[in-house]
Motif scaffolding. Structure first.
Motif, PDB file in Angstrom:
ATOM      1  N   CYS A 219     -42.423  68.352  13.965  1.00 20.48           N
ATOM      2  CA  CYS A 219     -43.219  69.524  14.352  1.00 20.48           C
ATOM      3  C   CYS A 219     -43.072  69.909  15.831  1.00 20.48           C
ATOM      4  O   CYS A 219     -43.268  71.063  16.175  1.00 20.48           O
ATOM      5  CB  CYS A 219     -44.695  69.284  14.082  1.00 20.48           C
ATOM      6  SG  CYS A 219     -45.059  68.443  12.535  1.00 20.48           S
ATOM      7  N   CYS A 222     -41.432  73.095  17.505  1.00 21.77           N
ATOM      8  CA  CYS A 222     -42.127  74.389  17.552  1.00 21.77           C
ATOM      9  C   CYS A 222     -43.556  74.271  18.068  1.00 21.77           C
ATOM     10  O   CYS A 222     -44.165  75.274  18.425  1.00 21.77           O
ATOM     11  CB  CYS A 222     -42.176  75.022  16.172  1.00 21.77           C
ATOM     12  SG  CYS A 222     -40.556  75.408  15.499  1.00 21.77           S
ATOM     13  N   HIS A 223     -44.116  73.088  18.045  1.00 17.70           N
ATOM     14  CA  HIS A 223     -45.520  72.932  18.468  1.00 17.70           C
ATOM     15  C   HIS A 223     -45.644  71.850  19.535  1.00 17.70           C
ATOM     16  O   HIS A 223     -46.545  71.031  19.494  1.00 17.70           O
ATOM     17  CB  HIS A 223     -46.396  72.538  17.280  1.00 17.70           C
ATOM     18  CG  HIS A 223     -46.412  73.529  16.162  1.00 17.70           C
ATOM     19  ND1 HIS A 223     -46.969  74.777  16.280  1.00 17.70           N
ATOM     20  CD2 HIS A 223     -45.919  73.480  14.900  1.00 17.70           C
ATOM     21  CE1 HIS A 223     -46.839  75.434  15.137  1.00 17.70           C
ATOM     22  NE2 HIS A 223     -46.195  74.667  14.284  1.00 17.70           N
ATOM     23  N   MET A 275     -45.484  74.555   6.191  1.00 14.53           N
ATOM     24  CA  MET A 275     -45.041  73.885   7.413  1.00 14.53           C
ATOM     25  C   MET A 275     -44.382  72.573   7.053  1.00 14.53           C
ATOM     26  O   MET A 275     -44.911  71.861   6.200  1.00 14.53           O
ATOM     27  CB  MET A 275     -46.223  73.606   8.345  1.00 14.53           C
ATOM     28  CG  MET A 275     -46.723  74.822   9.072  1.00 14.53           C
ATOM     29  SD  MET A 275     -45.491  75.455  10.194  1.00 14.53           S
ATOM     30  CE  MET A 275     -45.748  77.205   9.989  1.00 14.53           C
TER      31      MET A 275
END
Ligand code: HEC
Length: 506
Positions: A219, A222-223, A275
């Motif tokens: 993740c 992107c985060h 996601m």
């Protein structure tokens, strides 16, 4: 024609200004030089070095010439209302700014190439710089004809200049260099978010040892610290729980039904909101089970691994680290799949750095080999990059080349991958003309050619790959006739459907 020819707009080129054809030639060449630089200089994040390096290193100095010259132009134009001579000077400085801007763009590109810089901010900065140089050329070009278009272009160019310069500053000093010293109240009013301090977690906690690594792997691209898609970042504990734009908390400790993060993870892979997004690598089922269990247990930041006794077996296995079952009595001892690559550690680190790839150890036994991951570097991973892996190739057991720029010609570089068992080539431009190379991979059991342009004819090259257990061709140009032909030759290979099918009812 030349200097005093009337123009469509009825303006007259002022005496002393450069003739039309000249202006066209000079302005056009400047734009041509910028576009040629942008197209011709390849940025692949690799430090190419070379004797041009010194020119690149001068970029931070050179770039100030066009900046100062361009900023002076509007000042002189305005002052020229009272002192016309200054207006003349404005035109002259604008003319000087043009070659300076072109040189600065070239120097910037060469700096990025020779020192191996890349990244989203760099691209934005380069585009801004190129836009300024092109804007300068156009501004200079229209100046004798239309005051209005000129004024408009000048404002645009100077605006772009500020933005490009700011990006350049962020590149060298960090994105929050300018805003960091502002008083907190002002930052709040301007909606400037402070970069949180990096956090560390003990490797003896469930969160530090297992949960965060799973998020980091799947993740953070992107985060994380660099990007916060959907205004959501997971690299600090508070932000991880808080969630993003939607306002819905990502994690509600103890409440798996109201934790948006779990909901997004468990959506169908075809769902818009799933996601990680479609086609991005997903956490394994065991990793999802871990996140699920951890949130259910209260999403603790401090829970010790040693204190966990009651958890689903796959979670316990993850917490215990990759387990290798002890060889039962009488069975053959551990057989390494690949040879010892410890002498290549530096080479591996260098390849990871320069190519933006990962060469991950499959287990704690180095003899289990390496996984080649290209995620995040797909756009700049092509034939030349694959060819650079020759020395580590015999130690790679799984290669994820999906979505890369690899072509038919490049497949030849797979020959040294003598221990390769799984090969992902989906979503590439392959047409399959060179699939015969795969014959030379005796251990290949899994091959994915989905969404390529491989046809029935090319498929016949696989008939001698008897070890192949799984083959995926969905979205390729293979027909059902081609599949049955191949099935006849490879009875032990499981070939995935080439058309959409409903999953059989459970
Ligand atoms: C390729 C980029 C990418 C990756 C990788 C990614 N996400 Fe996202 N994520 C996004 C984008 C874009 C959004 C915003 C659009 C949306 O809400 O669907 C988002 C939004 C979210 C949100 C909603 C935030 C909010 O409150 O609006 C959650 C929760 C989330 N992601 C969880 C995850 C988790 C968990 C992972 C890893 C398993 C992950 N994402 C990996 C791109 C990504």
């Amino acid at each position: 024609m030349a200097a005093t020819a009337p123009t469509a707009a009825g303006h007259r080129a002022r005496p002393g200004s450069v003739p039309f054809l000249w202006r066209l030639a000079v302005g056009g060449s400047a734009i041509g030089l910028v576009l040629a630089a942008a197209r011709g200089v390849q940025l692949d994040g690799v430090a190419h070095g070379g004797s041009w390096r010194i020119f690149g290193r001068l970029h931070p100095v050179l770039v100030h010439f066009p900046i100062v010259l361009l900023l002076a132009v509007p000042v002189l134009e305005l002052a020229g209302r009272w002192r016309p001579a200054l207006r003349e000077a404005a035109g002259f400085l604008l003319g000087c700014a043009l070659p300076c801007a072109v040189v600065a763009v070239w120097a910037g590109l060469i700096l990025a190439r020779t020192d191996g810089h890349d990244g989203a901010l760099l691209t934005t900065h380069l585009q801004g710089g190129a836009a300024v140089a092109i804007g300068t050329a156009l501004t200079w070009w229209v100046r004798p004809w239309s005051r209005f278009v000129y004024a408009l272009l000048l404002i645009l160019t100077v605006g772009t200049l500020m933005w490009a310069a700011h990006n350049g500053g962020s590149l060298t000093h960090g994105a929050d260099y300018l805003t960091e010293p502002l008083p907190p109240m002002l930052k709040q009013a301007l909606h400037i978010k402070e970069a949180p301090a990096p956090e560390t977690y003990g490797a003896d906690t469930v969160f530090g040892a297992a949960v965060r690594p799973v998020l980091e792997k799947n993740c953070f691209s992107c985060h994380g610290p660099e990007k916060q898609k959907g205004d959501y970042r997971m690299d600090t504990f508070a932000a991880l729980l808080a969630g993003g734009k939607s306002g819905v908390p990502a994690i509600v400790p103890g409440d798996i039904l109201h934790s948006e993060l779990l909901r997004r993870l468990s959506l169908d892979v075809t769902d818009e909101k799933v996601m990680p997004p479609k086609r991005k690598p997903r956490p394994t089922p065991a990793e999802v089970a871990l996140l699920h269990w951890w949130i259910k247990q209260g999403a603790s930041r401090t829970l010790q691994v040693s204190a966990v006794t009651n958890a689903p077996p796959e979670v316990l296995a993850l917490l215990a680290g990759p387990v290798v079952a002890p060889a039962p009595e009488g069975e053959a001892p551990y057989q390494p799949r690949v040879g010892d690559y410890s002498a290549l550690r530096d080479e591996i680190a260098r390849l990871e750095k320069t190519l933006g790839i990962r060469l991950v150890q499959v287990s704690q036994h180095s003899g289990d080999g390496l996984l080649l991951r290209t995620r995040g570097a797909e756009a700049r991973f092509g034939d030349a990059e694959l060819a650079q892996l020759t020395r580590v190739a015999p130690f790679i057991v799984e290669a994820e080349l999906d979505g890369t720029r690899i072509t038919d010609a490049g497949l030849a570089a797979l020959k040294p991958f003598s221990n390769l068992t799984r090969l992902h080539l989906e979503h590439t431009a392959l047409t399959g003309t060179t699939l015969g190379v795969l014959k030379e991979l005796p251990k290949l059991t899994y091959l994915n050619l989905c969404a390529t342009r491989v046809t029935d004819d090319q498929l016949s090259a696989l008939t001698s790959s008897a070890g192949l257990q799984q083959l995926y061709l969905f979205g390729s140009q293979v027909t059902s006739g081609g599949v049955s032909g191949l099935k006849a030759r490879l009875p032990n290979t499981q070939i995935g459907p080439i058309e959409l099918t409903k999953d059989p009812a459970p």
